[in-house]
Design an enzyme around this catalytic site. Sequence first.
Site, mmCIF file in Angstrom:
data_model
loop_
_atom_site.group_PDB
_atom_site.id
_atom_site.type_symbol
_atom_site.label_atom_id
_atom_site.label_comp_id
_atom_site.label_asym_id
_atom_site.label_seq_id
_atom_site.Cartn_x
_atom_site.Cartn_y
_atom_site.Cartn_z
ATOM 1 C CB CYS A 125 16.264 -49.359 43.590
ATOM 2 S SG CYS A 125 17.962 -49.577 43.019
ATOM 3 C CE LYS A 167 11.996 -41.548 44.395
ATOM 4 N NZ LYS A 167 12.820 -42.403 43.730
ATOM 5 N N GLY A 229 10.393 -36.835 38.730
ATOM 6 C CA GLY A 229 10.948 -36.861 37.454
ATOM 7 C C GLY A 229 10.924 -35.660 36.701
HETATM 8 C C1 LIG Z 1 22.616 -41.103 41.574
HETATM 9 C C2 LIG Z 1 21.019 -41.599 41.898
HETATM 10 C C3 LIG Z 1 20.928 -42.152 42.821
HETATM 11 C C4 LIG Z 1 19.762 -42.399 43.349
HETATM 12 N N1 LIG Z 1 19.319 -43.108 44.436
HETATM 13 C C5 LIG Z 1 18.271 -43.457 44.984
HETATM 14 C C6 LIG Z 1 17.537 -44.038 46.137
HETATM 15 O O1 LIG Z 1 18.579 -44.173 46.871
HETATM 16 N N2 LIG Z 1 16.576 -44.235 46.351
HETATM 17 C C7 LIG Z 1 15.495 -43.906 45.563
HETATM 18 O O2 LIG Z 1 14.194 -44.233 45.882
HETATM 19 N N3 LIG Z 1 15.870 -43.374 44.406
HETATM 20 C C8 LIG Z 1 16.965 -43.152 43.797
HETATM 21 N N4 LIG Z 1 17.446 -42.283 43.133
HETATM 22 C C9 LIG Z 1 16.019 -41.963 41.909
HETATM 23 C C10 LIG Z 1 15.659 -40.387 42.303
HETATM 24 O O3 LIG Z 1 15.157 -40.221 43.619
HETATM 25 C C11 LIG Z 1 14.565 -40.062 41.289
HETATM 26 O O4 LIG Z 1 13.381 -40.789 41.483
HETATM 27 C C12 LIG Z 1 15.278 -39.867 40.070
HETATM 28 O O5 LIG Z 1 16.462 -39.457 39.946
HETATM 29 C C13 LIG Z 1 14.026 -39.042 39.044
HETATM 30 O O6 LIG Z 1 13.985 -37.798 39.686
HETATM 31 P P1 LIG Z 1 14.845 -36.665 38.952
HETATM 32 O O7 LIG Z 1 14.271 -36.470 37.445
HETATM 33 O O8 LIG Z 1 14.461 -35.244 39.512
HETATM 34 O O9 LIG Z 1 16.412 -37.033 39.178
HETATM 35 C C14 LIG Z 1 18.668 -42.255 42.548
HETATM 36 C C15 LIG Z 1 18.658 -41.551 41.282
HETATM 37 C C16 LIG Z 1 19.984 -41.075 40.954
HETATM 38 C C17 LIG Z 1 20.432 -40.385 39.659
#
Ligand SMILES: Cc1cc2nc3c(=O)[nH]c(=O)nc-3n(C[C@H](O)[C@H](O)[C@H](O)COP(=O)(O)O)c2cc1C
Length: 339
Positions: A125, A167, A229
């Site tokens: 995070c 993670k 990602g």
């Molecule tokens: C609105 C939002 C909330 C997220 N909340 C979390 C979370 O609670 N825990 C976490 O490990 N990652 C969180 N992430 C990160 C996502 O799990 C992911 O790693 C990131 O969006 C990249 O993946 P993507 O390109 O498929 O979106 C969050 C991302 C977004 C955009």
Amino acid sequence: MRKKELDTNTIRSYIQTPLKIGDLIIKNRLALAPLAGTSEVIFRSICSEYGVGLTTTELVSARGICYDPKLKRNYQYLAIDPDKENAVAIQLFGHDPADFKLATEIILQHPILAQVSMLDINMGCPMKKVIKTGAGSALMKSPGLAQQIVKAVVEIADKYHKPVSVKIRSGWDQDSINAPEFAKLMEDAGAKLITIHARTRNQMYSGQADWDIIEQVVDRVSIPVYGNGDLTDVISILKMYRQTNCSGFAIGRAAQGNPWIFAEIFDPDFELTNQEWLTVIDRHVSAMIEKLGDEAIAISKMRTQLSAYLKGKKHASKARNAIMQCTTKRRLSEILCTI
Ligand SMILES: Cc1cc2nc3c(=O)[nH]c(=O)nc-3n(C[C@H](O)[C@H](O)[C@H](O)COP(=O)(O)O)c2cc1C
């Protein structure tokens, strides 16, 4: 064209094979990445219906759970539905191994939460309020402490035969990319799965994820690695697999308002009808009203998700504006039927 077809078919077969994480068998290799505000139990159950193998709750404070041992405030974030969900992990964040130990014990002694498939530790995070306490991606700068946290969770989770996953991101910033060695330390501490979001903390969510780092993590550890990602469809999954050889694929933003993405990836013939779109939103809203016990509150809490469901639809911005004023399910149906 033929080669591309052949390759997408091959990757489709691959992602349908089960994956072993410790003693846990996940039915396939697609995961919903944790998304605060989105990956709550109702949305996750819908994603499970559309085939996702593994989902994760949003991040929940380990210390918050310690201060709330009966889970009066935190249950809404931790809730799972073992009857409707495929495998599900609960994600904790924090900076103190003692908090993680107690929080894990509280979760695994709870009659329903004890059915969780896995515990996940957030070390990715990037938000200021999280990293200023030394939690989230700040842990990537303190590998010793991060290992103590993993060991604390594993010590308890082992007693309940639950695997622990971590993670992570690529690193803190461009000059301190350390995901491969960091992931190895997490494995040494007892983690059974790594999910890597291939961006640094400083990149937040901007720019393009650099999947090379996923390949380096895969080469370094002997436990499964989920790449994460910028995955959006079967082609991006195929590209990530070719580049990194990762064991699984975690999809975040592309699943928001789009739980069908998993069915689309598995089945090239899947086509969402407008009726199914309406039905799923209706079920989501109805379940949320039942959970929260108040129509107006449920709809107001769902505004971001409703807005996501409208992504790519004609007249979306008009509908979004109307939803801002909407307080009943009946009015919401009227708005959605105009789309
Ligand atoms: C609105 C939002 C909330 C997220 N909340 C979390 C979370 O609670 N825990 C976490 O490990 N990652 C969180 N992430 C990160 C996502 O799990 C992911 O790693 C990131 O969006 C990249 O993946 P993507 O390109 O498929 O979106 C969050 C991302 C977004 C955009």
